[in-house]
Design a protein around this motif. Structure first.
Motif, short mmCIF file in Angstrom:
data_model
loop_
_atom_site.label_atom_id
_atom_site.label_comp_id
_atom_site.label_asym_id
_atom_site.label_seq_id
_atom_site.Cartn_x
_atom_site.Cartn_y
_atom_site.Cartn_z
N VAL A 71 0.84 -1.20 0.00
CA VAL A 71 0.00 0.00 0.00
C VAL A 71 0.87 1.26 0.00
CG1 VAL A 71 -1.59 1.37 1.42
CG2 VAL A 71 -2.03 -1.06 1.04
N GLY A 72 1.98 1.23 0.75
CA GLY A 72 2.90 2.37 0.75
C GLY A 72 3.45 2.64 -0.64
N ILE A 73 3.84 1.57 -1.33
CA ILE A 73 4.34 1.70 -2.70
C ILE A 73 3.24 2.20 -3.62
CG2 ILE A 73 5.25 0.41 -4.68
CD1 ILE A 73 6.59 -1.47 -2.60
N ASN A 74 2.05 1.61 -3.48
CA ASN A 74 0.90 1.99 -4.30
C ASN A 74 0.57 3.47 -4.13
OD1 ASN A 74 -2.17 2.55 -4.28
ND2 ASN A 74 -2.07 0.65 -5.46
N THR A 75 0.54 3.95 -2.89
CA THR A 75 0.18 5.35 -2.62
C THR A 75 1.23 6.31 -3.16
OG1 THR A 75 -0.90 4.60 -0.58
CG2 THR A 75 -0.53 6.96 -0.81
N ALA A 76 2.52 5.96 -2.98
CA ALA A 76 3.60 6.80 -3.50
C ALA A 76 3.55 6.86 -5.02
CB ALA A 76 4.95 6.24 -3.04
N MET A 77 3.30 5.72 -5.65
CA MET A 77 3.21 5.69 -7.11
C MET A 77 2.04 6.51 -7.62
SD MET A 77 4.02 1.69 -7.99
CE MET A 77 3.73 1.96 -9.75
N ALA A 78 0.87 6.36 -6.96
CA ALA A 78 -0.33 7.09 -7.40
C ALA A 78 -0.11 8.60 -7.30
CB ALA A 78 -1.54 6.66 -6.58
N GLN A 157 -2.06 -2.26 -9.30
CA GLN A 157 -3.27 -1.51 -8.96
C GLN A 157 -3.03 -0.01 -9.01
OE1 GLN A 157 -4.35 -3.22 -5.17
NE2 GLN A 157 -5.53 -4.87 -6.11
N ALA A 158 -1.80 0.44 -8.78
CA ALA A 158 -1.49 1.87 -8.89
C ALA A 158 -1.71 2.37 -10.30
CB ALA A 158 -0.04 2.13 -8.45
N HIS A 159 -1.59 1.47 -11.28
CA HIS A 159 -1.83 1.82 -12.69
C HIS A 159 -3.26 1.50 -13.11
CE1 HIS A 159 2.27 2.90 -13.91
NE2 HIS A 159 2.69 1.94 -13.12
N GLY A 160 -4.11 1.13 -12.15
CA GLY A 160 -5.50 0.83 -12.46
C GLY A 160 -5.75 -0.57 -12.98
N ASP A 161 -4.71 -1.43 -12.93
CA ASP A 161 -4.86 -2.83 -13.38
C ASP A 161 -5.37 -3.68 -12.23
OD1 ASP A 161 -4.71 -5.39 -14.34
OD2 ASP A 161 -2.59 -5.33 -14.87
N MET A 162 -6.65 -3.96 -12.23
CA MET A 162 -7.26 -4.81 -11.19
C MET A 162 -7.47 -6.24 -11.69
SD MET A 162 -7.58 -2.74 -8.64
CE MET A 162 -7.55 -0.97 -8.32
N PRO A 293 -5.82 4.64 -4.64
CA PRO A 293 -5.20 5.33 -5.78
C PRO A 293 -6.04 6.50 -6.29
CG PRO A 293 -6.04 3.17 -6.43
CD PRO A 293 -6.11 3.23 -4.94
N VAL A 294 -7.38 6.39 -6.22
CA VAL A 294 -8.24 7.47 -6.71
C VAL A 294 -8.08 8.72 -5.85
CG1 VAL A 294 -10.61 8.17 -7.22
CG2 VAL A 294 -9.91 5.80 -7.61
#
Length: 444
Positions: A71-78, A157-162, A293-294
């Protein structure tokens, strides 16, 4: 549709309906395999079912560190993608794999060493202690699949790929479900492993899931000199989630210890609640995953109104879907418990408990979504504080207080905790809307 168009411009309800179903399907499969796992273990032995309840907090702790780092990586990327920093976003992703490996090694070593002491702290039954050690050591030492899959999934998921993570979860769960009876009961010439077979099936499923997301989720490592700053940022953003998930570990452990003062059956009943909880929390878990991410993207882009709409939509969807859980817990609790156990004492304790716990499902929506919202906007203090209030300040102390008035009163802990946490969350959110950065964004 590219990431900017999806996260920054598409109608919120459409974004959530696009992102949530794959996550919900993946979590549905995960819930099913948890239920199937308990079903087969319960058929093999009563001690095994109790052991699963005892080891559950350790599994949650493992998931906390794995998913929280992701989640930390995801949030930083977003956040970087929201400001056009594609290169930096990929560099954050590149730190993920080495970080996951290091965390797995540390976690595996510590858990292997402490497992016997943990088992003896939780029960006096020699059979249950042996099952806790056997199952716990396998799922912890061979958890590298979980750590890698969690990080790679959040990168996608940071790129919207679910869809790719959904496919990974489905394949992992099917692997687990197929191997469970084969290894537990020794079918088709395979060794009869009992509860160790259930553990082996679990880690095999995690490894299968990791292999599916590896190709798209793996990124090249950035220059090593960037690691300290990137890791610091990842954990600054991911710590609220790690804390939130870790707190679950300690409050469930605390509740288990309180209930052990009544009977092993009471501990088993609580464990069976958490098995069904996983199933009914699918909509809420999907909302939590999808809004990060949103909200992060739009908060970085200073689109505060869109952040508010995302929160409102996720709460409305969550309440609508969680109402089904409340209904089932009120109407068919006995039938749900008998799926796993024929112990009349477990069923009697659990039937009463599930009906009371079901009341907490509606306020639980906001008590769990608010911390995720504050994490997504970088307000880690508020996010962490809400988690601490819910799991440390309220759950265990209230559980202890209510338990002094008898086992039936103990279950009131759940609705009271969620109502108080939700109230505090609304207070924090009201104050958040008055901050200068938010007011400026709303005045745009």
């Amino acid at each position: 549709m590219d990431t900017n168009e999806l996260l920054g411009k598409e109608k919120i309800s459409k974004v959530l309906l696009k992102l949530a179903p794959p996550v919900m399907l993946a979590q549905l499969i995960q819930a099913l395999y948890n239920i199937v796992d308990s079903f087969f273990v319960g058929r093999a032995s009563d001690s095994g079912l109790t052991a699963l309840s005892i080891i559950y907090p350790i599994q949650l702790l493992m998931i906390a560190f794995a998913v929280g780092t992701g989640v930390g990586i995801n949030t930083a990327m977003a956040a970087k993608l929201g400001t056009g920093g594609t290169k930096e976003a990929d560099e954050y992703a590149g730190v993920g794999t080495p970080l996951a490996v290091v965390m797995w090694l540390l976690f595996a070593a510590v858990c292997y060493a402490i497992m016997p002491a943990y088992a003896k702290m939780s029960t006096d039954s020699p059979a249950v202690i042996a099952d806790v050690i056997a199952y716990g050591r396998i799922v912890c030492v061979f958890s590298f699949g979980l750590f890698l899959e969690s990080v790679w999934t959040k990168i996608l998921q940071a790129h919207g790929d679910m869809k790719t993570p959904m496919a990974a979860q489905i394949i992992g769960a099917i692997t687990n479900i197929i191997l469970d009876p084969l290894l537990i009961f020794g079918m088709f010439g395979l060794p009869k492993m009992g509860i160790s077979g259930a553990a082996a099936a679990t880690v095999a499923g995690q490894i299968a899931a990791a292999l599916v997301v590896m190709k798209k989720g793996f990124r090249r490592s950035p220059d090593r000199r960037k690691y300290p700053a990137y890791i610091k940022r990842i954990f600054a953003l991911g710590t609220p989630n790690i804390l939130m998930q870790s707190a679950y570990t300690f409050y469930i452990l605390g509740l288990n210890l309180i209930l052990s003062g009544f009977s092993d059956q009471a501990v088993t009943a609580l464990g069976l609640y958490y098995k069904w909880q996983t199933f009914f929390f699918i909509p809420l878990g999907a909302m939590q995953t999808c809004i990060v991410p949103v909200i992060s993207f739009n908060y970085a882009a200073h689109n505060i109104e869109r952040c508010k709409k995302t929160l409102s939509a996720s709460v409305i969807f969550g309440i609508a879907l969680m109402s089904l859980g409340t209904l089932c817990f009120a109407v068919i609790p006995e039938q749900m418990l008998r799926v796993f156990s024929s112990d009349e004492q477990v069923v009697a304790i659990g039937t009463f408990g599930l009906r009371i716990i079901g009341i907490s499902f509606i306020p639980m929506v906001t008590s769990l979504i608010f911390p995720v919202f504050f994490q997504a906007v970088g307000s880690s203090v508020k996010s962490s504080l809400l988690t601490v209030i819910r799991t440390v300040i309220l759950f265990v102390p209230l559980g202890y207080i209510f338990s002094r008035f008898g086992l039936e009163r103990f279950w009131l802990t759940f609705p009271v905790t969620e109502i108080i946490t939700t109230t505090v969350g609304f207070i924090f959110y009201h104050r958040f809307l008055k901050t200068p950065y938010v007011q400026k964004g709303l005045d745009k």
